[in-house]
Design a protein around this motif. Structure first.
Motif, mmCIF file in Angstrom:
data_model
loop_
_atom_site.group_PDB
_atom_site.id
_atom_site.type_symbol
_atom_site.label_atom_id
_atom_site.label_comp_id
_atom_site.label_asym_id
_atom_site.label_seq_id
_atom_site.Cartn_x
_atom_site.Cartn_y
_atom_site.Cartn_z
ATOM 1 N N ALA A 106 58.059 -3.214 17.190
ATOM 2 C CA ALA A 106 56.599 -3.098 17.304
ATOM 3 C C ALA A 106 56.038 -4.226 18.157
ATOM 4 O O ALA A 106 55.173 -3.997 19.016
ATOM 5 N N ALA A 107 56.528 -5.442 17.949
ATOM 6 C CA ALA A 107 56.054 -6.583 18.730
ATOM 7 C C ALA A 107 56.353 -6.389 20.220
ATOM 8 O O ALA A 107 55.510 -6.666 21.080
ATOM 9 N N ALA A 108 57.536 -5.906 20.531
ATOM 10 C CA ALA A 108 57.900 -5.689 21.925
ATOM 11 C C ALA A 108 57.027 -4.607 22.559
ATOM 12 O O ALA A 108 56.598 -4.734 23.712
ATOM 13 N N THR A 109 56.732 -3.551 21.804
ATOM 14 C CA THR A 109 55.904 -2.467 22.337
ATOM 15 C C THR A 109 54.472 -2.935 22.541
ATOM 16 O O THR A 109 53.812 -2.547 23.524
ATOM 17 N N LYS A 169 48.479 4.907 21.261
ATOM 18 C CA LYS A 169 49.425 6.009 21.450
ATOM 19 C C LYS A 169 50.814 5.466 21.744
ATOM 20 O O LYS A 169 51.822 5.957 21.208
ATOM 21 N N GLU A 170 50.878 4.420 22.570
ATOM 22 C CA GLU A 170 52.165 3.827 22.919
ATOM 23 C C GLU A 170 52.786 3.097 21.736
ATOM 24 O O GLU A 170 53.989 3.187 21.490
ATOM 25 N N VAL A 171 51.968 2.368 20.983
ATOM 26 C CA VAL A 171 52.497 1.528 19.902
ATOM 27 C C VAL A 171 52.832 2.336 18.655
ATOM 28 O O VAL A 171 53.895 2.147 18.039
ATOM 29 N N GLY A 189 50.198 -4.079 26.809
ATOM 30 C CA GLY A 189 49.013 -4.852 27.173
ATOM 31 C C GLY A 189 48.402 -5.655 26.062
ATOM 32 O O GLY A 189 47.359 -6.290 26.244
ATOM 33 N N GLY A 190 49.033 -5.670 24.887
ATOM 34 C CA GLY A 190 48.561 -6.489 23.779
ATOM 35 C C GLY A 190 49.277 -7.825 23.750
ATOM 36 O O GLY A 190 49.953 -8.210 24.708
ATOM 37 N N ALA A 191 49.144 -8.531 22.630
ATOM 38 C CA ALA A 191 49.774 -9.850 22.504
ATOM 39 C C ALA A 191 50.202 -10.085 21.066
ATOM 40 O O ALA A 191 49.582 -9.576 20.130
ATOM 41 N N VAL A 192 51.279 -10.849 20.904
ATOM 42 C CA VAL A 192 51.750 -11.255 19.586
ATOM 43 C C VAL A 192 51.037 -12.544 19.208
ATOM 44 O O VAL A 192 51.204 -13.561 19.876
ATOM 45 N N ARG A 193 50.227 -12.501 18.149
ATOM 46 C CA ARG A 193 49.511 -13.698 17.695
ATOM 47 C C ARG A 193 50.286 -14.443 16.617
ATOM 48 O O ARG A 193 50.274 -15.671 16.584
ATOM 49 N N VAL A 194 50.938 -13.713 15.734
ATOM 50 C CA VAL A 194 51.819 -14.309 14.721
ATOM 51 C C VAL A 194 53.093 -13.480 14.708
ATOM 52 O O VAL A 194 53.049 -12.270 14.436
ATOM 53 N N ALA A 195 54.214 -14.095 15.041
ATOM 54 C CA ALA A 195 55.485 -13.373 15.140
ATOM 55 C C ALA A 195 55.909 -12.835 13.774
ATOM 56 O O ALA A 195 55.519 -13.375 12.730
ATOM 57 N N PRO A 196 56.716 -11.776 13.747
ATOM 58 C CA PRO A 196 57.177 -11.229 12.469
ATOM 59 C C PRO A 196 57.808 -12.288 11.578
ATOM 60 O O PRO A 196 58.629 -13.091 12.024
ATOM 61 N N ALA A 197 57.397 -12.270 10.300
ATOM 62 C CA ALA A 197 57.896 -13.259 9.348
ATOM 63 C C ALA A 197 57.827 -12.671 7.948
ATOM 64 O O ALA A 197 56.954 -11.859 7.643
#
Length: 250
Positions: free
Chosen positions: A75-78, A148-150, A83-91
């Motif tokens: 999900a983070a990669a998609t 739609k993409e995510v 065009g989005g951004a990871v604000r807090v990585a999976p944890a």
């Protein structure tokens, strides 16, 4: 209605990040009849209704919605590819599950949740429980393409008392609303998600929120399923309430 699980790609949870946890407990407890459980969650009738965690002192309160996933890393990669951004990585969150926080292509924050011991909201569509998730955006096309993409969502125009309104659909299920930011919103408002809670009497809920130190950002107005209003808690955490009409079928 008791909820036992969520399919991947469906909203499953909302959490309040508040600079004053004690004040949030008093406000939402009095407004919706919520308690707290050992995990720190707000409860309704003993079932988890929403989350609560402490934010920075001096900040405004804010609600964060989360969508169920079976693969946080993918999900983070998609999100980043779309065009989005990871604000807090999976944890991991203790033994409850795995979370992450992203911003979409328009800057709206949202989270994801991979269940372990905890599935998400255990109650919905009853007074005091989550009943709707809604995204307001400046760019319908860009935002629709992102989700739609995510998550595989697609948008469908909905009947909304003459106002432009769309729904997010996931397969055959309606999972949320999509509204353009227009004259209905204050100038300069950014893209944002809003969580809505069901109430039996929307006028009484607005009056009670004001009595408890909150405010009414948008008074009750007709909606396709009943009546809708936007409120804010005493620290500025915005949310919505919906009173459904008797003939509206869940």
């Amino acid at each position: 209605m008791r909820v036992r699980g969520y399919a991947p790609g469906t909203p499953c949870w909302a959490e309040l990040v508040s600079p004053d946890v004690a004040a949030a407990e008093r406000f939402y407890g009095a407004l919706f009849g919520w308690g707290r459980n050992a995990d720190g969650h707000f409860t309704l009738g003993g079932r988890a209704a929403a989350g609560l965690r402490e934010g920075r002192a001096g900040s405004s309160g804010a609600w964060l919605i989360s969508v169920s996933t079976d693969d946080p890393a993918a999900a983070a990669a998609t999100v980043e590819r779309s065009g989005g951004a990871v604000r807090v990585a999976p944890a991991s969150v203790r033994d409850l599950g795995t979370t992450a926080v992203f911003s979409d292509a328009g800057g709206a924050l949202f989270g994801i949740w991979l269940r372990s011991r905890f599935v998400g909201a255990q109650v919905s569509y009853e007074p005091g429980a989550i009943c709707w998730y809604e995204l307001a955006t400046h760019d319908l096309d860009r935002t629709g393409a992102f989700y739609k993409e995510v998550f595989g969502w697609h948008t469908v125009e909905a009947d909304s008392e003459g106002q432009p309104y769309f729904e997010f659909h996931h397969h055959h299920d309606t999972v949320g609303g999509l509204v353009p930011i227009d004259e209905r919103f204050p100038p300069g408002v950014p893209d944002h998600w809003t969580v809505a809670f069901m109430v039996e009497d929307i006028t009484a809920a607005c009056e009670r929120a004001t009595e408890l130190g909150g405010s009414v950002a948008r008074g009750p107005q007709p909606a396709s399923a009943g009546y809708y209003a936007r409120l804010a808690d005493p620290t500025g955490g915005h949310f919505a309430v919906i009173e459904f009409t008797e003939d509206w079928a869940l």
